[in-house]
Design an enzyme around this catalytic site. Structure first.
Site, PDB file in Angstrom:
ATOM      1  N   HIS A  68       0.859  -1.190   0.000  1.00  0.00           N
ATOM      2  CA  HIS A  68       0.000   0.000   0.000  1.00  0.00           C
ATOM      3  C   HIS A  68       0.892   1.236   0.000  1.00  0.00           C
ATOM      4  O   HIS A  68       2.119   1.124   0.096  1.00  0.00           O
ATOM      5  CB  HIS A  68      -0.976   0.003   1.173  1.00  0.00           C
ATOM      6  CG  HIS A  68      -0.372   0.109   2.541  1.00  0.00           C
ATOM      7  ND1 HIS A  68       0.558  -0.786   3.020  1.00  0.00           N
ATOM      8  CD2 HIS A  68      -0.554   1.007   3.549  1.00  0.00           C
ATOM      9  CE1 HIS A  68       0.899  -0.456   4.261  1.00  0.00           C
ATOM     10  NE2 HIS A  68       0.254   0.640   4.598  1.00  0.00           N
ATOM     11  N   ASP A  72       5.757   4.818   5.065  1.00  0.00           N
ATOM     12  CA  ASP A  72       6.744   3.932   5.710  1.00  0.00           C
ATOM     13  C   ASP A  72       7.027   2.686   4.875  1.00  0.00           C
ATOM     14  O   ASP A  72       8.082   2.070   5.013  1.00  0.00           O
ATOM     15  CB  ASP A  72       6.336   3.568   7.151  1.00  0.00           C
ATOM     16  CG  ASP A  72       4.924   3.034   7.298  1.00  0.00           C
ATOM     17  OD1 ASP A  72       4.013   3.580   6.643  1.00  0.00           O
ATOM     18  OD2 ASP A  72       4.713   2.079   8.082  1.00  0.00           O
ATOM     19  N   HIS A  73       6.118   2.319   3.957  1.00  0.00           N
ATOM     20  CA  HIS A  73       6.278   1.094   3.163  1.00  0.00           C
ATOM     21  C   HIS A  73       6.921   1.328   1.799  1.00  0.00           C
ATOM     22  O   HIS A  73       7.307   0.368   1.137  1.00  0.00           O
ATOM     23  CB  HIS A  73       4.925   0.408   2.991  1.00  0.00           C
ATOM     24  CG  HIS A  73       4.369  -0.085   4.282  1.00  0.00           C
ATOM     25  ND1 HIS A  73       4.343  -1.406   4.641  1.00  0.00           N
ATOM     26  CD2 HIS A  73       3.874   0.609   5.350  1.00  0.00           C
ATOM     27  CE1 HIS A  73       3.843  -1.524   5.861  1.00  0.00           C
ATOM     28  NE2 HIS A  73       3.544  -0.309   6.314  1.00  0.00           N
ATOM     29  N   HIS A 164      -7.300  -2.253   5.854  1.00  0.00           N
ATOM     30  CA  HIS A 164      -6.471  -1.152   6.374  1.00  0.00           C
ATOM     31  C   HIS A 164      -7.211   0.175   6.176  1.00  0.00           C
ATOM     32  O   HIS A 164      -6.606   1.219   6.047  1.00  0.00           O
ATOM     33  CB  HIS A 164      -5.128  -1.160   5.648  1.00  0.00           C
ATOM     34  CG  HIS A 164      -4.027  -0.377   6.316  1.00  0.00           C
ATOM     35  ND1 HIS A 164      -3.815  -0.381   7.674  1.00  0.00           N
ATOM     36  CD2 HIS A 164      -3.052   0.425   5.794  1.00  0.00           C
ATOM     37  CE1 HIS A 164      -2.776   0.395   7.958  1.00  0.00           C
ATOM     38  NE2 HIS A 164      -2.295   0.904   6.832  1.00  0.00           N
TER      39      HIS A 164
HETATM   40 ZN    ZN Z   1      -0.210   1.495   6.574  1.00  0.00          ZN
HETATM   41 ZN    ZN Z   2       3.001   0.717   8.133  1.00  0.00          ZN
END
Ligand code: ZN
Ligand code: ZN
Length: 297
Positions: A68, A72-73, A164
């Site tokens: 996603h 942070d990803h 999410h």
């Molecule tokens: Zn997330």
């Molecule tokens: Zn995350």
């Protein structure tokens, strides 16, 4: 001794962090290697550093899969794409395949080189190189059940939408190799979708949050309860899905002591999980065991 070489699927946790800065935890990421095939799932902060720690040159990454678009990803993606090109000693590294759910994640992947044009131009001019960094974004509609989105000889990757919200188009992955099955939750509440991805998996890598300390925070900081995984429910999910090894990562709140970390494990056990439990640290490596393969010609 057999003349057939032993090969195995290896899982390396390239980052166990969250948006919270930590000197010891890179941003979220998992490397799955099957022989020479290297698949990277999410590219958080300092992923290139951790790949170096795992002995992998950026040019050796065969494909990237994004869960996603939360920063942070994906914040390490430009670093991976640029460094892969800069470090290419052969000048023929192909465009990096990036698998991403349609919507903001695929859009981010497609525009990851925006802003780097001047750097790319000057490096090309200075070195006389004919190539430029490139990505090959393959987007897919978010499936509602595990659906194959990528495959190569003996290895296939399935995805399904996870929970999410308010983020839509967030997915988890299931990687099936000749050695077994690895499932990756991405960011999600505990949900049936991940249970189906993780059915009979040898390894499930799942994000985890302890609800109790978060519930004690001021109201304006409790919103993360909406979309992360309650450790108590996670233990039950992993047990019911017949998971062999459960790897906890992306821990919230970030544990500061071993006792803090133990509380996550206690919750998962209280939830009913009886398999092997790993509290992940960066560069933890899990082997799915060897098999014997006839050597090529
Ligand atoms: Zn997330
Ligand atoms: Zn995350």
């Amino acid at each position: 001794m057999s003349e057939w070489p032993s090969v195995a699927t290896t899982v390396v946790i390239t980052g166990t962090g969250t948006p919270v800065p930590s000197p010891d935890r890179a941003g979220p990421g998992v490397l799955v290697m099957v022989d020479d095939l290297a698949l990277q799932f999410d590219v958080g902060r300092s992923t290139v550093q951790r790949l170096a720690g795992a002995g992998l040159w950026p040019t050796e990454v065969d494909a990237v899969f994004l869960t996603h678009h939360h920063s942070d990803h994906v914040v390490g993606l430009a670093d991976l794409v640029m460094t892969r090109w800069i470090m290419d000693r052969t000048d023929d590294v192909p465009a990096l395949p990036i698998l991403a759910p349609e919507g903001p994640t695929a859009h981010f992947a497609s525009s990851v080189l925006a802003g780097w044009e001047a750097d790319i131009d000057i490096r090309r001019l200075h070195s006389g190189r004919g190539t430029a960094p490139a990505v090959d974004v393959v987007s897919f509609p978010t499936p509602t059940e595990p659906t194959e989105i990528w495959s190569t000889d003996g290895v296939r990757v399935l995805a399904t939408g996870v929970r999410h919200e308010p983020v839509t188009g967030a997915v988890g992955y299931r990687i099936e190799t000749p050695d077994g099955v690895v499932a990756i939750s991405g960011d999600t509440r505990v949900c049936d979708e991940v249970a189906s991805l993780a059915r009979d998996a040898d390894v499930l890598i799942h994000e985890a949050m302890r609800f109790e300390p978060i519930e004690a925070l001021p109201p304006h900081r409790r919103f993360i309860l909406d979309y992360h995984a309650d450790t108590r429910l996670l233990g039950q999910l992993a047990e019911d899905a017949n998971v062999g090894t459960l790897v906890l990562t992306h821990l919230l709140p970030v544990p500061e002591t071993e006792a803090d970390e133990q509380k996550f494990a206690n919750d998962v056990r209280a939830g009913g999980f009886t398999g092997r439990l790993i509290m992940a640290n960066d560069l933890d490596t899990i082997s799915l065991g060897g098999r014997r393969r006839r050597p090529g010609p």
